[in-house]
Design an enzyme around this catalytic site. Structure first.
Site, mmCIF file in Angstrom:
data_model
loop_
_atom_site.group_PDB
_atom_site.id
_atom_site.type_symbol
_atom_site.label_atom_id
_atom_site.label_comp_id
_atom_site.label_asym_id
_atom_site.label_seq_id
_atom_site.Cartn_x
_atom_site.Cartn_y
_atom_site.Cartn_z
ATOM 1 N N GLY A 51 -17.373 29.960 -6.643
ATOM 2 C CA GLY A 51 -16.183 30.611 -6.104
ATOM 3 C C GLY A 51 -16.059 32.030 -6.596
ATOM 4 O O GLY A 51 -16.428 32.981 -5.916
ATOM 5 N N MET A 175 -24.005 25.596 -7.328
ATOM 6 C CA MET A 175 -24.071 24.240 -7.850
ATOM 7 C C MET A 175 -24.493 23.253 -6.761
ATOM 8 O O MET A 175 -25.446 22.508 -6.904
ATOM 9 C CB MET A 175 -22.715 23.827 -8.427
ATOM 10 C CG MET A 175 -22.253 24.634 -9.635
ATOM 11 S SD MET A 175 -23.229 24.319 -11.129
ATOM 12 C CE MET A 175 -24.391 25.677 -11.072
ATOM 13 N N GLU A 194 -22.346 23.082 5.194
ATOM 14 C CA GLU A 194 -22.058 24.360 4.529
ATOM 15 C C GLU A 194 -21.479 25.330 5.542
ATOM 16 O O GLU A 194 -22.047 25.512 6.619
ATOM 17 C CB GLU A 194 -23.329 24.940 3.895
ATOM 18 C CG GLU A 194 -23.212 26.360 3.376
ATOM 19 C CD GLU A 194 -22.097 26.541 2.353
ATOM 20 O OE1 GLU A 194 -21.245 27.427 2.577
ATOM 21 O OE2 GLU A 194 -22.072 25.791 1.354
ATOM 22 N N THR A 262 -18.132 21.145 -2.544
ATOM 23 C CA THR A 262 -17.520 22.413 -2.166
ATOM 24 C C THR A 262 -16.715 22.940 -3.359
ATOM 25 O O THR A 262 -16.503 22.230 -4.339
ATOM 26 C CB THR A 262 -16.585 22.227 -0.962
ATOM 27 O OG1 THR A 262 -15.614 21.217 -1.290
ATOM 28 C CG2 THR A 262 -17.354 21.805 0.274
ATOM 29 N N SER A 263 -16.251 24.180 -3.276
ATOM 30 C CA SER A 263 -15.514 24.782 -4.398
ATOM 31 C C SER A 263 -14.028 24.432 -4.340
ATOM 32 O O SER A 263 -13.153 25.308 -4.343
ATOM 33 C CB SER A 263 -15.719 26.298 -4.398
ATOM 34 O OG SER A 263 -17.051 26.625 -4.717
ATOM 35 N N ALA A 264 -13.748 23.136 -4.323
ATOM 36 C CA ALA A 264 -12.358 22.676 -4.230
ATOM 37 C C ALA A 264 -11.568 22.958 -5.500
ATOM 38 O O ALA A 264 -10.336 22.865 -5.495
ATOM 39 C CB ALA A 264 -12.333 21.178 -3.923
ATOM 40 N N ILE A 272 -12.614 26.795 1.695
ATOM 41 C CA ILE A 272 -12.264 27.533 2.914
ATOM 42 C C ILE A 272 -11.732 26.553 3.960
ATOM 43 O O ILE A 272 -12.461 25.661 4.406
ATOM 44 C CB ILE A 272 -13.481 28.295 3.465
ATOM 45 C CG1 ILE A 272 -13.982 29.295 2.420
ATOM 46 C CG2 ILE A 272 -13.127 29.014 4.774
ATOM 47 C CD1 ILE A 272 -15.266 30.004 2.804
ATOM 48 N N CYS A 408 -34.539 20.729 -18.391
ATOM 49 C CA CYS A 408 -34.786 19.286 -18.420
ATOM 50 C C CYS A 408 -33.675 18.656 -19.249
ATOM 51 O O CYS A 408 -32.931 19.351 -19.934
ATOM 52 C CB CYS A 408 -36.158 18.948 -18.998
ATOM 53 S SG CYS A 408 -36.337 19.300 -20.756
ATOM 54 N N GLY A 490 -15.727 24.281 -13.370
ATOM 55 C CA GLY A 490 -16.003 23.086 -12.584
ATOM 56 C C GLY A 490 -14.822 22.594 -11.775
ATOM 57 O O GLY A 490 -14.886 22.518 -10.552
#
EC number: 4.2.1.49
Length: 558
Positions: A51, A175, A194, A262-264, A272, A408, A490
């Site tokens: 975001g 991410m 997307e 999504t970037s909630a 969006i 890793c 996050g």
């Protein structure tokens, strides 16, 4: 440059430094690498991922940080407050060269509204997790963790493999962009929604996504074909998840596995909402902010209602740590938390072992240095089948973004061994320049996030944020090169606090001591945190590997 204007940034490469020590040089290169166009989502705005997760508050602050790192002595520490360098203090050589605090607010005011006012006044910056702590390495940085999640889902629900299954998700940002390849690695077919075509192109170019469908119906047809053939394949489709996921319900088509990235976490600048053909989302946000916010919440509610319905119809559904459930709950979806988060569902056992994301970067800029470390780690951990499979695949398939890097998952009493190996490789010239070692803030003992990493803790301690503060202090006390403490990564402001650690392997004996101490104690905090919460597996690990836990009657036998 003194004009502090946006410009293309790329980290220096090679074995020669301009700073007074390799730690300072490493911090400078990693800050710059976060803004490399190959790495960052919107580098011209200093936005790295998530975001509006930024590397520096503004271009003036960026320039001051770089200049200060070049003059910083080996017994000094630079203080960075929300992306702005505020002081240089005399400390000592074992102290971190940089201490970073991003986005932290007193709890009563820990919300987006307060942050936005401070941000607009030039007083704060949102650091996400690895954006503001200068250790983001592109989508690879989350890839193995994403694979661990989908592999965990496969183990729990599909007999150990996602072969013959279709996963539907959304979000191809920094991410979420790891999801298509992670599902493919686990053997499955994926459809990823997307809204931004540039992100779709970026994932195609970096081989995280195989192909793009014309529309949702086309995506489903392709996915069903691959599923029938038992072929692992990833499909992208442009659209808005708040519209396309409900369409799945209307079409009476149910995927095998369902999630969302999504970037909630950021209703204003991340998620969006659907807009009309004659509307522009960016213009709506800037000119009618409250209407935009209301539409975003309504969209997230519709999105989650559709996910809940698909769950009822048989889709294995989980939350991927972006706070979508909470936003939907706030918008009136009372049963939004009816599906679990990914950590309690699939990852917690790893956290009980102090096992989590371990990443490293070749400051030489030479990919061969990373391939050399891949080979060395394969020899160091021959019994770790997941590691063997991952590193073998990664060396052949993963495209580097910016400085060559690898990730890793390693645990307690493993990360320190890997770090010693890397330091020896620098010392004897098997790699051409020092190696930077870090991790995501998403780790076993470094975060308090009740809707993600610490969701559904056994003892009810989900919201206790003493633990990431202790982790921050332990890193400082153990010789870390730079440490960070952030808020809101996050899941958004008000919902998480977390700590980040970075340390440099420069081939010196002093570095060897710091690496051993820091990379034993840091993952050890994961075992400690989960043992204290009563997890039997963590208690067993503490006993077997010798962690001194006085309240639990366990003593160090090392």
């Amino acid at each position: 440059m003194t004009t502090h204007e946006p410009r293309t940034v790329r980290a220096p490469r090679g074995p020669h430094k301009t700073a007074k020590g390799w730690i300072q040089e490493a911090a400078k290169r990693m800050l710059m690498n976060n803004l490399d166009p190959e790495v960052a989502e919107h580098p011209e705005s200093l936005v790295v991922y998530g975001g509006r997760g930024k590397a520096a508050r503004n271009w003036e602050a960026f320039d001051h940080i770089v200049a200060t790192l070049d003059r910083l002595e080996n017994d000094e520490t630079l203080l960075v407050q929300s992306g702005k360098p505020v002081a240089v203090l005399r400390t000592h050589e074992w102290a971190p060269r940089v201490l970073i605090a991003n986005s932290n607010l007193v709890p009563h005011w820990a919300n987006w509204e307060t942050f936005d006012k401070l941000d607009q006044a030039g007083l704060m910056m949102y650091g996400q997790m690895t954006a503001g702590s200068w250790i983001y390495i592109g989508t690879q940085g989350i890839l193995q963790g994403t694979y661990e999640t989908f592999a965990g889902a496969a183990q729990k629900h599909f007999g150990g493999s996602l072969k013959g299954t279709i996963t539907v998700t959304a979000g191809l940002g920094g991410m979420g962009g790891a999801q298509p390849l992670a599902v493919k690695l686990a053997g499955g077919v994926s459809i990823t929604i997307e809204i931004d075509p540039t992100r779709i192109r970026k994932r195609l170019e970096t081989r995280y996504l195989d192909e793009v469908a014309d529309n949702l119906q086309d995506a489903i047809a392709r996915a069903e074909g691959y599923k029938a053939q038992g072929v692992a394949r990833s499909i992208g489709v442009q659209g808005n998840a708040a519209e396309l996921v409900p369409q799945l319900v209307e079409m009476n088509w149910t995927p095998d596995l369902l999630t969302d990235q999504t970037s909630a976490h950021d209703p204003m600048w991340g998620y969006i909402p659907p807009v009309n053909a004659d509307e522009d989302a960016g213009k709506l946000r800037s000119e009618h902010a409250e209407e935009y916010r209301q539409r975003a919440y309504a969209a997230m509610a519709a999105h989650v209602r559709a996910m809940l319905e698909l769950q009822k119809r048989g889709a294995v559904t989980f939350d991927y740590g972006n706070n979508l459930r909470q936003r939907a709950f706030e918008a009136g979806v009372e049963d939004a938390f009816s599906y679990p988060g990914f950590v309690p569902a699939f990852i917690r056992d790893s956290f009980c072992e102090g096992r989590g994301p371990f990443r490293w970067v070749a400051l030489s800029g030479d990919p061969q240095d990373i391939y050399a470390t891949d080979k060395a780690l394969l020899e160091l951990f021959p019994e770790d089948e997941r590691l063997q499979s991952w590193l073998t695949y990664a060396a052949d398939q993963i495209a580097f973004q910016g400085l060559p890097a690898r990730i890793c998952w390693l645990g307690y009493k493993e990360r320190d061994r890997a770090a010693k190996l890397f330091n020896d490789m620098v010392k004897d010239g098997r790699v051409k320049a020092p190696i930077v070692i870090g991790r995501d803030h998403l780790d076993a003992g470094s975060v308090a996030s009740p809707y993600r990493e610490t969701e559904a803790m056994k003892d009810g301690s989900d919201a206790v944020s003493d633990w990431p503060l202790l982790n921050f202090g332990v890193g400082i006390a153990s010789g870390a090169s730079w440490m960070s403490f952030h808020h809101g990564g996050g899941v958004g402001l008000g919902f998480s606090q977390h700590s980040g650690l970075v340390i440099v392997a420069d081939g010196t004996d002093e570095a060897a001591k710091k690496l051993s101490r820091a990379l034993t104690n840091d993952p050890g905090m994961g075992v400690i945190r989960h043992a204290d919460a009563g997890y039997d597996h963590a208690l067993d690990v503490a006993r077997e590997r010798g962690i001194d836990l006085p309240s639990l009657g366990i003593k160090d036998h090392a």
